[in-house]
Design a protein around this motif. Structure first.
Motif, PDB file in Angstrom:
ATOM      1  N   GLU A 210      -0.999  14.861 -22.536  1.00  0.00           N
ATOM      2  CA  GLU A 210      -1.071  16.316 -22.312  1.00  0.00           C
ATOM      3  C   GLU A 210       0.300  16.860 -21.911  1.00  0.00           C
ATOM      4  OE1 GLU A 210      -4.075  16.491 -19.326  1.00  0.00           O
ATOM      5  OE2 GLU A 210      -5.750  16.366 -20.756  1.00  0.00           O
ATOM      6  N   LEU A 211       1.028  16.098 -21.107  1.00  0.00           N
ATOM      7  CA  LEU A 211       2.379  16.520 -20.743  1.00  0.00           C
ATOM      8  C   LEU A 211       3.264  16.600 -21.987  1.00  0.00           C
ATOM      9  CD1 LEU A 211       4.481  17.164 -18.521  1.00  0.00           C
ATOM     10  CD2 LEU A 211       4.985  14.708 -18.444  1.00  0.00           C
ATOM     11  N   GLY A 212       3.097  15.643 -22.899  1.00  0.00           N
ATOM     12  CA  GLY A 212       3.871  15.670 -24.129  1.00  0.00           C
ATOM     13  C   GLY A 212       3.606  16.918 -24.954  1.00  0.00           C
ATOM     14  N   THR A 213       2.342  17.328 -25.016  1.00  0.00           N
ATOM     15  CA  THR A 213       1.988  18.547 -25.754  1.00  0.00           C
ATOM     16  C   THR A 213       2.633  19.774 -25.117  1.00  0.00           C
ATOM     17  OG1 THR A 213      -0.123  17.570 -26.445  1.00  0.00           O
ATOM     18  CG2 THR A 213       0.065  19.975 -26.546  1.00  0.00           C
ATOM     19  N   LEU A 214       2.568  19.835 -23.791  1.00  0.00           N
ATOM     20  CA  LEU A 214       3.186  20.958 -23.086  1.00  0.00           C
ATOM     21  C   LEU A 214       4.709  20.932 -23.234  1.00  0.00           C
ATOM     22  CD1 LEU A 214       1.042  20.942 -19.820  1.00  0.00           C
ATOM     23  CD2 LEU A 214       1.196  22.827 -21.457  1.00  0.00           C
ATOM     24  N   ALA A 215       5.288  19.736 -23.169  1.00  0.00           N
ATOM     25  CA  ALA A 215       6.743  19.618 -23.317  1.00  0.00           C
ATOM     26  C   ALA A 215       7.190  20.087 -24.698  1.00  0.00           C
ATOM     27  CB  ALA A 215       7.189  18.176 -23.070  1.00  0.00           C
ATOM     28  N   ALA A 216       6.373  19.811 -25.722  1.00  0.00           N
ATOM     29  CA  ALA A 216       6.706  20.271 -27.071  1.00  0.00           C
ATOM     30  C   ALA A 216       6.668  21.794 -27.150  1.00  0.00           C
ATOM     31  CB  ALA A 216       5.743  19.652 -28.081  1.00  0.00           C
ATOM     32  N   ARG A 217       5.691  22.417 -26.500  1.00  0.00           N
ATOM     33  CA  ARG A 217       5.645  23.879 -26.470  1.00  0.00           C
ATOM     34  C   ARG A 217       6.861  24.442 -25.739  1.00  0.00           C
ATOM     35  NH1 ARG A 217       0.343  25.786 -23.762  1.00  0.00           N
ATOM     36  NH2 ARG A 217       1.393  27.797 -24.092  1.00  0.00           N
ATOM     37  N   LEU A 218       7.192  23.802 -24.627  1.00  0.00           N
ATOM     38  CA  LEU A 218       8.360  24.251 -23.859  1.00  0.00           C
ATOM     39  C   LEU A 218       9.632  24.118 -24.682  1.00  0.00           C
ATOM     40  CD1 LEU A 218       9.597  25.190 -21.158  1.00  0.00           C
ATOM     41  CD2 LEU A 218       9.760  22.756 -20.511  1.00  0.00           C
ATOM     42  N   GLU A 219       9.753  23.030 -25.412  1.00  0.00           N
ATOM     43  CA  GLU A 219      10.947  22.829 -26.236  1.00  0.00           C
ATOM     44  C   GLU A 219      11.014  23.880 -27.342  1.00  0.00           C
ATOM     45  OE1 GLU A 219      14.405  21.525 -28.089  1.00  0.00           O
ATOM     46  OE2 GLU A 219      13.637  21.420 -26.033  1.00  0.00           O
ATOM     47  N   GLY A 220       9.873  24.290 -27.856  1.00  0.00           N
ATOM     48  CA  GLY A 220       9.871  25.352 -28.851  1.00  0.00           C
ATOM     49  C   GLY A 220      10.448  26.644 -28.292  1.00  0.00           C
ATOM     50  N   VAL A 221      10.033  26.998 -27.079  1.00  0.00           N
ATOM     51  CA  VAL A 221      10.558  28.203 -26.430  1.00  0.00           C
ATOM     52  C   VAL A 221      12.044  28.024 -26.102  1.00  0.00           C
ATOM     53  CG1 VAL A 221      10.393  29.635 -24.353  1.00  0.00           C
ATOM     54  CG2 VAL A 221       8.313  28.866 -25.510  1.00  0.00           C
ATOM     55  N   ARG A 222      12.392  26.849 -25.574  1.00  0.00           N
ATOM     56  CA  ARG A 222      13.791  26.593 -25.199  1.00  0.00           C
ATOM     57  C   ARG A 222      14.709  26.704 -26.416  1.00  0.00           C
ATOM     58  NH1 ARG A 222      18.005  23.714 -25.316  1.00  0.00           N
ATOM     59  NH2 ARG A 222      17.107  22.578 -27.073  1.00  0.00           N
ATOM     60  N   SER A 223      14.338  26.037 -27.512  1.00  0.00           N
ATOM     61  CA  SER A 223      15.188  26.052 -28.700  1.00  0.00           C
ATOM     62  C   SER A 223      15.244  27.446 -29.333  1.00  0.00           C
ATOM     63  CB  SER A 223      14.701  25.020 -29.715  1.00  0.00           C
ATOM     64  OG  SER A 223      13.372  25.269 -30.106  1.00  0.00           O
ATOM     65  N   GLU A 224      14.146  28.206 -29.229  1.00  0.00           N
ATOM     66  CA  GLU A 224      14.142  29.575 -29.767  1.00  0.00           C
ATOM     67  C   GLU A 224      15.100  30.464 -28.973  1.00  0.00           C
ATOM     68  OE1 GLU A 224      11.001  33.217 -30.749  1.00  0.00           O
ATOM     69  OE2 GLU A 224      10.321  31.385 -29.757  1.00  0.00           O
ATOM     70  N   LEU A 225      15.056  30.356 -27.658  1.00  0.00           N
ATOM     71  CA  LEU A 225      15.978  31.124 -26.818  1.00  0.00           C
ATOM     72  C   LEU A 225      17.423  30.682 -27.044  1.00  0.00           C
ATOM     73  CD1 LEU A 225      14.184  31.512 -23.368  1.00  0.00           C
ATOM     74  CD2 LEU A 225      15.148  33.344 -24.764  1.00  0.00           C
ATOM     75  N   GLU A 226      17.612  29.390 -27.237  1.00  0.00           N
ATOM     76  CA  GLU A 226      18.953  28.867 -27.504  1.00  0.00           C
ATOM     77  C   GLU A 226      19.518  29.471 -28.787  1.00  0.00           C
ATOM     78  OE1 GLU A 226      20.557  24.434 -26.986  1.00  0.00           O
ATOM     79  OE2 GLU A 226      19.284  24.670 -28.765  1.00  0.00           O
ATOM     80  N   ALA A 227      18.693  29.509 -29.823  1.00  0.00           N
ATOM     81  CA  ALA A 227      19.146  30.085 -31.095  1.00  0.00           C
ATOM     82  C   ALA A 227      19.360  31.592 -30.993  1.00  0.00           C
ATOM     83  CB  ALA A 227      18.124  29.773 -32.190  1.00  0.00           C
ATOM     84  N   ALA A 228      18.487  32.263 -30.248  1.00  0.00           N
ATOM     85  CA  ALA A 228      18.573  33.723 -30.136  1.00  0.00           C
ATOM     86  C   ALA A 228      19.823  34.178 -29.400  1.00  0.00           C
ATOM     87  CB  ALA A 228      17.327  34.256 -29.436  1.00  0.00           C
TER      88      ALA A 228
END
Length: 605
Positions: free
Chosen positions: A480-498
């Motif tokens: 479950e932590l892995g699933t949440l970490a993947a969601r967090l990484e999606g937000v992190r990488s999106e903000l990084e690109a933006a």
């Protein structure tokens, strides 16, 4: 038509500013100093660092503290009997001293002669099974696992001394340290100070002793003396502040065996040059960089970095982004990368950076217990990239540094073993790693690999425990932590690109500030459990242990009688460690869910 030239990027400016000439000047200076910890040459090296940095306008503090260190002095090893033989040897730091007149005993070989040059000497810990069927009580062990793990095991089985026969065949005797106490001892840890003498000998001399043993009983007499006690140690710390108060900690040990050019004068020179280059680009740094030159590494079991972890605990806990350890760069003819000491959250960053800057394939590995890794309990992410000799190189040996060169921890670690050109390349790599942590708006920490570490480790322990200590619910939590970490990484990488290439403003700036604070907090939640038993406020022993060390004895539980006291005591310990792991997983999951609520998707604009 002339082609317009593209302006160099910030990273390119950093790399191109590195001066091999300046690095060579520093190496020549250090090569004249035998930097025994607490000695005058170590102090001269620290003064040189401080003077050099201050000349470049860099703020430097030199701290002093009392460290408990051990300096090997004299040793002898003699075969007694009809054909007495003298064997060249060296005593070990923190090995016990022999009584007046020496110590005599029968020699017993324990362990394996197998050599694996792909592994460091620290990996040769020996096994409990090595002692099966062998009575070493009152005898002297000859073996190839002469680090703190092997010496402790020999003592636990009743041996009166340990002679470390080096596993690779170089014509050199290596200095080493045998205490498992990390840093200065405490009332609780001082009992772990080694109680038996330990000596180093060459492989060829070990084979010579084994040939004699094949003919019958062999008795030896040893003498060993180490000067163990308190010394005043100097620790230089230089700051290049950024716009924000957070900083990356970059460290290298200043003490050495002999002049120790590739372990670690090259690392010391690298830090000086990194500081000079970054100072010139200071206005571009979003976050700061703090450099530290650790004393007491070789003679005090990381006394300097441990003291700093304790003395600067609050600031490190709240503001440090991570720890980049630099040890043995710039070794001649090194060509491959062993990227050890990398925690999961920096795995992707290190893979990408090492590959892009060097063109080499990085071998990313998790940390093991060595190399001034004194900041795991605080929770700092650890970074590492080490250029090594190829496995088939004629100078490659089973050692613990110097790019795997045979001269590690010997008088042969001299100026000719370094290459200022390669050191400049390594310095450029470390500057790029540093820049990718301290300059982007969004921190580059991806916790998906860390979550995978929990899942794989817990699943393997569940199997090894064979039903004696169920961990399946923790495996579910880790998934479950892995699933949440993947969601967090999606937000992190999106903000990084933006926000790439521009200063975040408005809602993005607020979200990024929350995200970065959350990423730093996640490392403080997960890393102490994943890598330590003692946690934030103490230091684990310098004994090699797998990740999730607190739960590793679940393997042993399956072999014990459930009706025995040992089973009951061990199970009680494991329940507490299980609670610690479960709590970390739950806290991390709750923390990520809160971050996702607070940060949300990146705003475009």
């Amino acid at each position: 038509m002339a082609v317009a030239r593209t302006a160099p990027s910030f990273e390119e400016k950093l790399r191109s500013a590195v001066s091999a000439r300046r690095l060579q000047v520093h190496l020549k200076k250090f090569s004249t100093l035998h930097r025994e910890t607490g000695g005058p040459d170590e102090r001269a090296a620290v003064d040189y660092i401080a003077e050099t940095l201050r000349a470049d306008g860099i703020d430097v503090q030199v701290h002093e503290f009392s460290g408990f260190v051990s300096l090997p002095r004299e040793a002898s090893l003699n075969v007694v009997g009809l054909e007495p033989t003298s064997i060249p040897c060296r005593p070990r730091s923190f090995g016990a001293n022999t009584p007046p007149g020496g110590l005599e005993g029968e020699l017993v070989f324990v362990g394996s002669l197998e050599e694996d040059r792909s592994k460091m000497i620290f990996a040769r810990t020996g096994e409990e099974s090595d002692y099966e069927g062998k009575d070493v009580r009152g005898k002297i062990v000859l073996g190839t696992a002469g680090g703190p793990d092997g010496v402790k095991r020999a003592h636990d089985h009743g041996a009166i001394a340990y002679i470390h026969m080096w596993p690779s065949g170089e014509d050199a005797i290596h200095e080493m340290i045998v205490t498992s106490i990390w840093g200065t001892p405490t009332p609780e840890s001082i009992s772990r100070l080694p109680k038996i003498p330990a000596l180093s000998i060459k492989k060829s001399d070990g084979e010579r002793l084994r040939r004699l043993m094949a003919l019958g009983q062999v008795r030896v007499r040893i003498d060993a003396e180490a000067e163990t006690g308190w010394r005043t140690l100097p620790l230089a710390v230089a700051d290049i502040p950024g716009q924000d108060p957070e900083f990356l900690l970059v460290g290298a040990h200043i003490d050495s065996w002999y002049e120790g050019v590739t372990d670690n004068a090259t690392g010391d020179a690298c830090l000086i040059e990194m500081a000079r280059v970054l100072k010139k680009q200071q206005k571009k740094l979003r976050r700061g960089v703090r450099f530290a030159w650790w004393p007491g590494h070789s003679h005090g079991r990381y006394a300097g970095s441990t003291w700093y972890a304790d003395a600067a605990f609050d600031e490190l806990r709240r503001r440090a982004l991570g720890y980049l350890n630099i040890d043995s760069p710039g070794v001649r003819e090194t060509a491959i990368f062993d990227c050890r000491y990398n925690m999961g959250e920096v795995e992707e960053l290190m893979k990408r950076t090492v590959s892009e800057v060097t063109g080499r394939s990085p071998n990313i590995r998790r940390p093991f217990k060595a190399g001034d890794q004194s900041f795991w309990g605080i929770g700092l992410p650890s970074f590492g990239a080490f250029r090594m000799l190829p496995l088939d190189h004629k100078d490659r040996a089973t050692v613990g540094g110097s790019g795997a060169g045979w001269w590690w921890h010997t008088p042969a670690d001299s100026l000719d073993k370094a290459d200022a050109g390669i050191l400049a390349q390594d310095t450029a790599l470390y500057l790029t790693i540093t820049a990718r942590v301290v300059t982007p708006a969004v921190l580059p920490f991806n916790f998906v690999p860390a979550a995978r570490d929990f899942t794989s480790l817990l699943s393997e322990l569940e199997r090894a425990a064979r039903g004696s200590f169920p961990l399946s619910d923790l495996v579910v939590r880790a998934d479950e932590l892995g699933t949440l970490a993947a969601r967090l990484e999606g937000v992190r990488s999106e903000l990084e690109a933006a926000t790439a290439g521009r200063k975040p403003r408005g809602k993005d700036a607020v979200r990024i500030a929350r995200l970065n604070r959350g990423l730093m907090a996640l490392s403080r939640i997960l890393n102490p459990v994943l890598y330590t038993v003692e946690g934030p406020y103490d230091h684990d022993p310098a004994l090699q242990a797998p990740m999730l060390p607190g739960l590793q004895t679940a393997r042993k539980l399956a072999t014990l009688n459930p009706q025995s006291d040992e089973y009951g005591f061990l199970r009680a310990r494991l329940v507490r460690e299980r609670n610690r792991a479960a709590d970390a997983l739950a806290n991390a999951a709750e923390h990520i869910e809160l971050m996702l609520t607070q940060v949300g998707p990146a705003a475009r604009g």
